[in-house]
Design a protein around this motif. Structure first.
Motif, mmCIF file in Angstrom:
data_model
loop_
_atom_site.group_PDB
_atom_site.id
_atom_site.type_symbol
_atom_site.label_atom_id
_atom_site.label_comp_id
_atom_site.label_asym_id
_atom_site.label_seq_id
_atom_site.Cartn_x
_atom_site.Cartn_y
_atom_site.Cartn_z
ATOM 1 N N GLY A 187 0.765 -1.268 -0.253
ATOM 2 C CA GLY A 187 -0.004 0.115 -0.063
ATOM 3 C C GLY A 187 0.799 1.283 -0.228
ATOM 4 O O GLY A 187 1.732 1.304 0.559
ATOM 5 N N ILE A 188 0.470 2.128 -0.643
ATOM 6 C CA ILE A 188 1.217 3.633 -0.747
ATOM 7 C C ILE A 188 0.429 4.564 -0.196
ATOM 8 O O ILE A 188 -0.747 5.227 -0.998
ATOM 9 C CB ILE A 188 1.509 3.902 -2.268
ATOM 10 N N MET A 198 -9.100 8.902 6.472
ATOM 11 C CA MET A 198 -8.247 8.275 5.874
ATOM 12 C C MET A 198 -6.864 7.829 6.607
ATOM 13 O O MET A 198 -6.227 6.869 6.258
ATOM 14 C CB MET A 198 -8.070 8.676 4.555
ATOM 15 N N GLU A 199 -6.861 8.818 7.477
ATOM 16 C CA GLU A 199 -5.535 8.613 8.519
ATOM 17 C C GLU A 199 -5.532 7.206 9.079
ATOM 18 O O GLU A 199 -4.372 6.655 9.204
ATOM 19 C CB GLU A 199 -5.588 9.737 9.342
ATOM 20 N N ALA A 204 -2.081 2.422 9.505
ATOM 21 C CA ALA A 204 -2.414 0.748 9.402
ATOM 22 C C ALA A 204 -1.369 0.505 8.450
ATOM 23 O O ALA A 204 -0.639 -0.589 8.822
ATOM 24 C CB ALA A 204 -3.829 0.467 8.989
ATOM 25 N N ILE A 205 -1.129 0.878 7.405
ATOM 26 C CA ILE A 205 -0.075 0.415 6.368
ATOM 27 C C ILE A 205 1.127 0.462 6.861
ATOM 28 O O ILE A 205 2.249 -0.473 6.812
ATOM 29 C CB ILE A 205 -0.243 1.029 5.018
ATOM 30 N N ARG A 213 7.692 2.444 8.351
ATOM 31 C CA ARG A 213 7.110 3.414 7.457
ATOM 32 C C ARG A 213 6.763 2.549 6.066
ATOM 33 O O ARG A 213 7.346 1.518 5.835
ATOM 34 C CB ARG A 213 8.314 4.302 7.150
ATOM 35 N N ALA A 214 5.980 3.280 5.183
ATOM 36 C CA ALA A 214 5.415 2.663 4.186
ATOM 37 C C ALA A 214 6.466 3.147 3.022
ATOM 38 O O ALA A 214 6.817 4.243 3.026
ATOM 39 C CB ALA A 214 3.796 3.063 3.737
ATOM 40 N N ALA A 215 6.205 2.491 1.843
ATOM 41 C CA ALA A 215 6.888 2.949 0.505
ATOM 42 C C ALA A 215 5.906 4.253 0.177
ATOM 43 O O ALA A 215 5.040 4.362 0.352
ATOM 44 C CB ALA A 215 6.793 1.812 -0.227
#
Length: 249
Positions: A187-188, A198-199, A204-205, A213-215
């Motif tokens: 997920g990005i 949406m936070e 959660a990602i 951290r997410a990509a």
């Protein structure tokens, strides 16, 4: 530059992921052909690529129109001398929610549209890459047989089916010198709407990763450019994991 003298066709280039891929390819010297159904977003992506010193042109067409896709691929190959990279990040009419609550026709239509689009665009690229004896076809999203998330509706099903398509293309095109890979993402968050509700989903990602951290979209573009380059020439028939550890073996 990693992709100098290469031509990359990005279907769905007006979206966030498609734009990131185009910027990543262009930053490494590729000539980018941005394809989609709506001129405005394509023009925005093209302007961003050019503002950074890259090369980009646009083409408005429907990736479900096989004749139009084939004609366009032919024109790109004729104009540039080669078609080196092809990626389709279009998801057709995605529907989310528990499968028990979703109309069968809606789920089936979404999956069928995604599969049809991927078959059309990949086949168009494969015709030219096979003749060249080189090329890279990328898919985006991926499939994890262990980690699953409820409520994904048609989206994850479509990605799982596309992975089957990727495997088959890889074994058929490998002997022709064409590499076929998927960028596996957890997920990005940057692609999510900028809204307070949406936070939690964005967090959660990040929480599901090992790196905390997410990509990012920049990560997507940079990894894609490397994978499409000759430095990754030994890589095919697999997923390239950019999930920051959310998915693993």
């Amino acid at each position: 530059m990693l992709l100098e003298n290469r031509t990359a066709v990005v279907y769905g280039a007006g979206g966030a992921i498609g734009g990131a891929l185009a910027r990543g390819f262009a930053a490494e010297g590729a000539r980018c052909v941005l394809v989609g159904r709506t001129p405005g977003p394509l023009d925005t992506t093209a302007a961003a690529v050019r503002a950074s010193g890259g090369r980009a042109e646009t083409a408005v067409l429907d990736a479900l129109d096989e004749a139009a896709v084939n004609d366009h691929a032919d024109s790109v190959a004729a104009a540039t001398g080669s078609l080196d990279i092809s990626v389709n990040v279009i998801t057709q009419e995605a529907v989310f929610g528990p499968l028990a609550d979703l109309p069968v026709a809606d789920v089936a239509r979404s999956v069928a549209g995604t599969v049809t689009s991927q078959l059309i665009t990949t086949r168009a690229a494969a015709r030219h890459m096979g003749k060249q004896g080189s090329g890279v076809i990328l898919f985006f999203g991926g499939s994890d047989g262990i980690y699953k998330q409820p409520g994904m509706g048609s989206v994850q099903i479509g990605m799982d089916v596309v992975e089957g398509i990727r495997r088959q293309w890889a074994c058929e095109l490998g002997p022709l010198g064409v590499r076929v890979l998927t960028l596996l993402t957890g997920g990005i968050p940057e692609t999510f709407p900028d809204a307070p509700e949406m936070e939690p989903a964005k967090q959660a990602i990040a929480d599901a990763t090992l790196l905390g951290r997410a990509a990012t979209l920049e990560d997507v573009g940079r990894v894609a450019a490397f994978v499409a380059s000759d430095r990754a020439r030994s890589m095919t028939a697999t997923q390239v994991n950019i999930s920051c550890g959310a998915h693993g073996d």
